[in-house]
Motif scaffolding. Structure first.
Motif, PDB file in Angstrom:
ATOM      1  N   ARG A   1      43.912  15.263  -2.168  1.00 47.83           N
ATOM      2  CA  ARG A   1      42.790  14.512  -2.718  1.00 47.83           C
ATOM      3  C   ARG A   1      41.745  15.483  -3.263  1.00 47.83           C
ATOM      4  O   ARG A   1      41.497  16.532  -2.680  1.00 47.83           O
ATOM      5  CB  ARG A   1      42.172  13.619  -1.642  1.00 47.83           C
ATOM      6  CG  ARG A   1      43.158  12.592  -1.096  1.00 47.83           C
ATOM      7  CD  ARG A   1      42.573  11.726   0.006  1.00 47.83           C
ATOM      8  NE  ARG A   1      42.176  12.510   1.171  1.00 47.83           N
ATOM      9  CZ  ARG A   1      40.941  12.821   1.486  1.00 47.83           C
ATOM     10  NH1 ARG A   1      39.919  12.418   0.731  1.00 47.83           N
ATOM     11  NH2 ARG A   1      40.672  13.535   2.568  1.00 47.83           N
ATOM     12  N   VAL A   2      41.153  15.131  -4.379  1.00 53.35           N
ATOM     13  CA  VAL A   2      40.147  15.979  -5.018  1.00 53.35           C
ATOM     14  C   VAL A   2      38.910  15.129  -5.296  1.00 53.35           C
ATOM     15  O   VAL A   2      39.002  14.112  -6.010  1.00 53.35           O
ATOM     16  CB  VAL A   2      40.662  16.592  -6.326  1.00 53.35           C
ATOM     17  CG1 VAL A   2      39.629  17.568  -6.889  1.00 53.35           C
ATOM     18  CG2 VAL A   2      42.006  17.287  -6.119  1.00 53.35           C
ATOM     19  N   ASN A   3      37.792  15.532  -4.732  1.00 49.08           N
ATOM     20  CA  ASN A   3      36.556  14.779  -4.891  1.00 49.08           C
ATOM     21  C   ASN A   3      35.380  15.704  -5.155  1.00 49.08           C
ATOM     22  O   ASN A   3      35.455  16.915  -4.904  1.00 49.08           O
ATOM     23  CB  ASN A   3      36.284  13.939  -3.631  1.00 49.08           C
ATOM     24  CG  ASN A   3      37.308  12.844  -3.442  1.00 49.08           C
ATOM     25  OD1 ASN A   3      37.381  11.898  -4.229  1.00 49.08           O
ATOM     26  ND2 ASN A   3      38.136  12.965  -2.401  1.00 49.08           N
TER      27      ASN A   3
ATOM     28  N   SER B   1      42.696  18.509   1.127  1.00 59.76           N
ATOM     29  CA  SER B   1      41.501  17.982   0.466  1.00 59.76           C
ATOM     30  C   SER B   1      40.762  19.091  -0.258  1.00 59.76           C
ATOM     31  O   SER B   1      40.527  20.162   0.314  1.00 59.76           O
ATOM     32  CB  SER B   1      40.563  17.332   1.492  1.00 59.76           C
ATOM     33  OG  SER B   1      39.345  16.925   0.894  1.00 59.76           O
ATOM     34  N   VAL B   2      40.408  18.823  -1.513  1.00 61.94           N
ATOM     35  CA  VAL B   2      39.586  19.732  -2.305  1.00 61.94           C
ATOM     36  C   VAL B   2      38.246  19.052  -2.553  1.00 61.94           C
ATOM     37  O   VAL B   2      38.205  17.889  -2.979  1.00 61.94           O
ATOM     38  CB  VAL B   2      40.257  20.079  -3.646  1.00 61.94           C
ATOM     39  CG1 VAL B   2      39.325  20.934  -4.509  1.00 61.94           C
ATOM     40  CG2 VAL B   2      41.593  20.776  -3.422  1.00 61.94           C
ATOM     41  N   VAL B   3      37.158  19.772  -2.277  1.00 58.96           N
ATOM     42  CA  VAL B   3      35.807  19.250  -2.507  1.00 58.96           C
ATOM     43  C   VAL B   3      35.085  20.219  -3.431  1.00 58.96           C
ATOM     44  O   VAL B   3      34.996  21.417  -3.139  1.00 58.96           O
ATOM     45  CB  VAL B   3      35.021  19.094  -1.190  1.00 58.96           C
ATOM     46  CG1 VAL B   3      33.616  18.553  -1.471  1.00 58.96           C
ATOM     47  CG2 VAL B   3      35.765  18.178  -0.223  1.00 58.96           C
TER      48      VAL B   3
ATOM     49  N   PHE C   1      33.247  13.851   5.619  1.00 55.21           N
ATOM     50  CA  PHE C   1      33.886  12.594   5.214  1.00 55.21           C
ATOM     51  C   PHE C   1      34.965  12.849   4.167  1.00 55.21           C
ATOM     52  O   PHE C   1      36.108  12.388   4.295  1.00 55.21           O
ATOM     53  CB  PHE C   1      32.831  11.631   4.672  1.00 55.21           C
ATOM     54  CG  PHE C   1      33.407  10.430   3.965  1.00 55.21           C
ATOM     55  CD1 PHE C   1      34.025   9.410   4.670  1.00 55.21           C
ATOM     56  CD2 PHE C   1      33.323  10.316   2.584  1.00 55.21           C
ATOM     57  CE1 PHE C   1      34.567   8.303   4.014  1.00 55.21           C
ATOM     58  CE2 PHE C   1      33.863   9.233   1.921  1.00 55.21           C
ATOM     59  CZ  PHE C   1      34.484   8.212   2.637  1.00 55.21           C
ATOM     60  N   LEU C   2      34.631  13.624   3.130  1.00 56.49           N
ATOM     61  CA  LEU C   2      35.587  13.866   2.053  1.00 56.49           C
ATOM     62  C   LEU C   2      36.741  14.757   2.496  1.00 56.49           C
ATOM     63  O   LEU C   2      37.845  14.667   1.941  1.00 56.49           O
ATOM     64  CB  LEU C   2      34.874  14.495   0.852  1.00 56.49           C
ATOM     65  CG  LEU C   2      33.869  13.598   0.128  1.00 56.49           C
ATOM     66  CD1 LEU C   2      33.170  14.385  -0.978  1.00 56.49           C
ATOM     67  CD2 LEU C   2      34.543  12.349  -0.448  1.00 56.49           C
ATOM     68  N   ALA C   3      36.511  15.611   3.475  1.00 58.17           N
ATOM     69  CA  ALA C   3      37.553  16.527   3.939  1.00 58.17           C
ATOM     70  C   ALA C   3      38.485  15.896   4.964  1.00 58.17           C
ATOM     71  O   ALA C   3      39.612  16.374   5.147  1.00 58.17           O
ATOM     72  CB  ALA C   3      36.914  17.775   4.533  1.00 58.17           C
TER      73      ALA C   3
END
Length: 249
Positions: free
Chosen positions: A174-176, A131-133, A226-228
């Motif tokens: 995933r990138v957010n 995951s990329v934030v 959450f995003l990670a």
């Protein structure tokens, strides 16, 4: 709990404010955290606060060679990365007719170029399914006084995220984007909002923000978890605004 057990998370700008809150929240969920910051004393203090198996790394994200040294150190210590949070940033708020080339370049070097190359350099070290934030700002889409250059630097990374979300789909990375509104961090003082001015500033923010208060670093950290984590396993390419509704007003 323990949503991030066994994960390795790199957080740039992780020595204070939102970055530190994210580092603490990730560690509380079981991650091994790498705190990246520019000052040795601040990084050491952050690592002590995060605890666990946290690692500190000192460097300026605007120095692209720093990313190579960082990644080599992370590989030697942890082997690979699961979460990369591009959080380090700088803001110089001034009207457009007062912007100097130096201030323009400084903001884009840190907020935009460093994010692009920081992420692309990290990808070979990232496990599939990672995951990329990217920390942006509601200024990327909401017009705010004296924010033109800062807003432009943040809007660019939102475009990066959309492209990367598709480019990396084959690796299930995933990138957010995480877009804060005004948050109660030390950066307020750096922007000239001193102790004497805080009551009036807080009153203005309570009026401007539908939920009636400034954000807290912990508000952003919960969203970052959450995003990670697998809680957002079906989420990619989104811009999550954590702003108390300010972008709607």
């Amino acid at each position: 709990m323990n949503k991030l057990t066994g994960k390795v998370a790199v957080v740039t700008g992780g020595n204070s404010g939102i970055g530190l809150a994210c580092a603490q929240a990730f560690a509380a969920e079981g991650a091994r955290v790498v705190v990246v910051g520019r000052r040795q004393d601040a990084v050491d203090a952050a690592v002590a606060t995060v605890g666990g198996d946290a690692m500190g790394f000192v460097g300026d994200v605007a120095d692209l060679a720093m990313h190579d040294r960082l990644l080599a150190a992370v590989k030697a210590r942890f082997g690979a990365i699961d979460i990369y949070v591009a959080n380090a940033g700088t803001a110089i708020l001034e009207p457009s007719d007062a912007v100097t080339v130096e201030n323009y370049d400084r903001q884009f070097a840190t907020n935009t170029r460093a994010v692009f190359f920081g992420v692309t350099k990290a990808l070979p070290f990232m496990r599939d399914g990672g995951s990329v934030v990217l920390t942006s700002s509601i200024a990327g889409s909401k017009v705010l006084d004296n924010h033109a250059v800062y807003a432009g630097s943040k809007a660019a990374i939102e475009a990066f995220a959309r492209s990367w979300a598709l480019e990396l789909k084959g690796r299930r990375i995933r990138v957010n984007v995480l877009s804060p509104g005004p948050v109660d961090t030390p950066i307020l003082a750096k922007l000239g909002i001193g102790e004497a001015a805080r009551p009036e500033f807080d009153r203005q923010m309570a009026t401007a923000i539908p939920l009636g208060r400034l954000g807290l670093p912990e508000d952003l950290a919960r969203a970052a978890v959450f995003l990670a984590s697998d809680d957002s396993a079906f989420v990619t390419g989104v811009n999550l605004r954590v702003d108390g509704g300010m972008s709607l007003a």
